[in-house]
Design a protein around this motif. Structure first.
Motif, PDB file in Angstrom:
ATOM      1  N   LEU A 185       0.662  -1.300   0.047  1.00  0.00           N
ATOM      2  CA  LEU A 185       0.081   0.057  -0.019  1.00  0.00           C
ATOM      3  C   LEU A 185       0.835   1.373  -0.223  1.00  0.00           C
ATOM      4  O   LEU A 185       1.942   1.228   0.449  1.00  0.00           O
ATOM      5  N   ALA A 186       0.220   2.324  -0.615  1.00  0.00           N
ATOM      6  CA  ALA A 186       1.143   3.762  -0.521  1.00  0.00           C
ATOM      7  C   ALA A 186       0.245   4.551  -0.054  1.00  0.00           C
ATOM      8  O   ALA A 186      -1.189   4.482  -0.142  1.00  0.00           O
ATOM      9  N   PHE A 187       0.722   5.640   0.647  1.00  0.00           N
ATOM     10  CA  PHE A 187       0.050   7.061   0.906  1.00  0.00           C
ATOM     11  C   PHE A 187       0.706   8.076   0.048  1.00  0.00           C
ATOM     12  O   PHE A 187       1.883   8.240   0.026  1.00  0.00           O
ATOM     13  N   PHE A 188      -0.099   9.015  -0.734  1.00  0.00           N
ATOM     14  CA  PHE A 188       0.326   9.624  -1.774  1.00  0.00           C
ATOM     15  C   PHE A 188      -0.042  11.061  -1.600  1.00  0.00           C
ATOM     16  O   PHE A 188      -1.283  11.331  -0.924  1.00  0.00           O
ATOM     17  N   GLY A 189       0.761  12.268  -1.634  1.00  0.00           N
ATOM     18  CA  GLY A 189       0.467  13.487  -1.441  1.00  0.00           C
ATOM     19  C   GLY A 189       0.705  14.063   0.173  1.00  0.00           C
ATOM     20  O   GLY A 189       0.352  13.239   0.971  1.00  0.00           O
ATOM     21  N   ALA A 215       6.118  -2.614   7.508  1.00  0.00           N
ATOM     22  CA  ALA A 215       6.628  -1.345   7.205  1.00  0.00           C
ATOM     23  C   ALA A 215       7.432  -1.296   5.771  1.00  0.00           C
ATOM     24  O   ALA A 215       7.213  -0.431   5.048  1.00  0.00           O
ATOM     25  N   ALA A 216       8.078  -2.515   5.285  1.00  0.00           N
ATOM     26  CA  ALA A 216       8.412  -2.807   4.066  1.00  0.00           C
ATOM     27  C   ALA A 216       7.683  -2.641   2.987  1.00  0.00           C
ATOM     28  O   ALA A 216       7.801  -2.202   1.905  1.00  0.00           O
ATOM     29  N   ASP A 217       6.308  -2.734   3.222  1.00  0.00           N
ATOM     30  CA  ASP A 217       5.310  -3.123   2.301  1.00  0.00           C
ATOM     31  C   ASP A 217       4.430  -1.674   2.287  1.00  0.00           C
ATOM     32  O   ASP A 217       3.212  -1.677   1.595  1.00  0.00           O
ATOM     33  N   ARG A 218       4.934  -0.637   2.838  1.00  0.00           N
ATOM     34  CA  ARG A 218       4.325   0.798   3.147  1.00  0.00           C
ATOM     35  C   ARG A 218       5.051   1.764   2.199  1.00  0.00           C
ATOM     36  O   ARG A 218       6.115   1.960   2.582  1.00  0.00           O
ATOM     37  N   THR A 219       4.501   2.284   1.246  1.00  0.00           N
ATOM     38  CA  THR A 219       5.191   3.366   0.518  1.00  0.00           C
ATOM     39  C   THR A 219       4.431   4.695   0.930  1.00  0.00           C
ATOM     40  O   THR A 219       3.391   4.863   0.510  1.00  0.00           O
ATOM     41  N   ILE A 220       5.554   5.715   1.141  1.00  0.00           N
ATOM     42  CA  ILE A 220       5.027   7.057   1.702  1.00  0.00           C
ATOM     43  C   ILE A 220       5.436   8.083   0.522  1.00  0.00           C
ATOM     44  O   ILE A 220       6.847   7.992   0.697  1.00  0.00           O
ATOM     45  N   VAL A 221       5.024   8.810  -0.225  1.00  0.00           N
ATOM     46  CA  VAL A 221       5.518   9.476  -1.060  1.00  0.00           C
ATOM     47  C   VAL A 221       4.635  11.130  -0.858  1.00  0.00           C
ATOM     48  O   VAL A 221       3.589  11.079  -1.055  1.00  0.00           O
ATOM     49  N   GLU A 222       5.579  11.815  -0.323  1.00  0.00           N
ATOM     50  CA  GLU A 222       5.106  13.223  -0.279  1.00  0.00           C
ATOM     51  C   GLU A 222       5.059  14.001  -1.578  1.00  0.00           C
ATOM     52  O   GLU A 222       5.827  13.362  -2.631  1.00  0.00           O
TER      53      GLU A 222
END
Length: 347
Positions: A185-189, A215-222
């Motif tokens: 999963l990712a959190f974008f923005g 945690a390794a499968d979580r992507t956080i992109v500001e």
């Protein structure tokens, strides 16, 4: 902050060691005052917290029926809907709303606030621009002018805020994606300088932790809180060795950008990659595919902010309780299951 006596020209004159007429000339921008004296007077104005009310100076009105609405991004349909909710209440109350768009620029915001104060507004509803510090509102609070924050609050500020339950909304959206079978999963923005970002990201991380996403499968992109920002976030995520299969987006504008970027790659939201937005703007239902989003009753929150402001003005106070609005997840086509790891969820 409780209402207190406003600073006067006499206070400035005493602080600067000059006459009242000298202070008046400085306030009017007269060229008759020596520069060094004008600097001393302006410093005294700052020190005593005086706000020059140009509206009162020009019209000598007993009171104002004007309320300022200072919005951080009117190009975002969410904030446009919020403003409409406020305006509806003010018009019914016979109040004149003045609206300004700061375009996420704290310098522009400072200029707008100063101008509105000089025009003698009765109150201010502000959705703070990125980079705003609590100190930006100290003079306004000292002047006894009521302020309400809409959608965004500032850390360590006592100004009342009207906002949705950001943490709860992110939990609901993330749980939905996980129960659809997604495991990357990712959190974008958004960015960490925004309280709302920290609240929504916190909900995302809590749901991942609770439902066993490491945690390794979580992507956080500001990124920017716009369509452009959403497109950039997706490109960054898909370049990873093991890219996510689903994303919770900071807001609907970011989600629309993600969906546009998917389409440019001949991928489809809800089929090849699951997308969930936040705010549930009117466009979400009619987008193709229709966007799953956290609904926050945008217009209702705008109306609530306006009612709180009117009550503060009538009560002659700068204090009010925060209001956290309820949220719900509206499931549509964009949040389909991970085809490589399907787990049933009829929602």
């Amino acid at each position: 902050m409780a209402s207190r006596a406003k600073a006067t020209i006499l206070d400035i004159a005493r602080e600067a060691g000059v006459s009242k007429s000298t202070v008046s000339l400085v306030l009017q921008g007269s060229g008759l005052i020596r520069p060094e004296t004008a600097v001393k007077v302006r410093k005294a104005i700052e020190d005593v917290g005086y706000v020059y009310n140009r509206g009162a100076a020009n019209l000598r009105k007993a009171h104002s029926n004007v309320i300022g609405m200072v919005i951080n991004d009117l190009t975002n349909p969410f904030f446009a809907e919020l403003a409409v909710g406020m305006e509806r209440v003010f018009q019914a109350a016979g109040v004149v709303p003045f609206i300004a768009n700061t375009a996420e620029n704290p310098v522009r915001q400072e200029e707008v606030l100063k101008s509105m104060m000089e025009q003698g507004v009765a109150g201010l509803i502000v959705s703070p621009a990125r980079g705003t510090t609590p100190g930006a509102f100290r003079r306004i609070e000292a002047a006894g002018v009521p302020v309400v924050f809409a959608m965004r609050r500032l850390p360590e500020s006592r100004i009342p805020a009207i906002a949705p339950d950001n943490h709860r909304g992110a939990v609901l959206a993330t749980e939905h994606l996980i129960r659809k079978g997604h495991r990357r999963l990712a959190f974008f923005g958004g960015s960490s300088d925004l309280v709302v970002y920290r609240e929504r990201l916190g909900g995302f991380l809590e749901a991942c932790e609770t439902l066993g996403i490491p945690a390794a499968d979580r992507t956080i992109v500001e990124g920017e809180t716009s369509r452009k920002g959403g497109m950039a976030c997706l490109e960054t995520a898909l370049a990873l060795a093991e890219p996510p299969t689903a994303a919770l987006c900071f807001n609907d504008a970011v989600a629309f950008g993600v969906m546009l970027a998917l389409r440019r790659r001949n991928l489809e939201a809800g089929v090849d990659f699951a997308v969930v937005g936040f705010d549930d703007v009117a466009e979400a239902e009619h987008y193709s595919p229709a966007l799953t989003s956290v609904a926050v009753d945008t217009a209702g929150l705008g109306e609530r902010a306006a009612h709180v402001m009117l009550k503060m003005i009538q009560s002659r106070t700068t204090r009010a309780e925060d209001h956290i609005g309820a949220v719900s997840l509206v499931v549509r086509e964009s949040s389909g299951p991970d085809r490589n790891n399907q787990v049933g969820d009829a929602a």
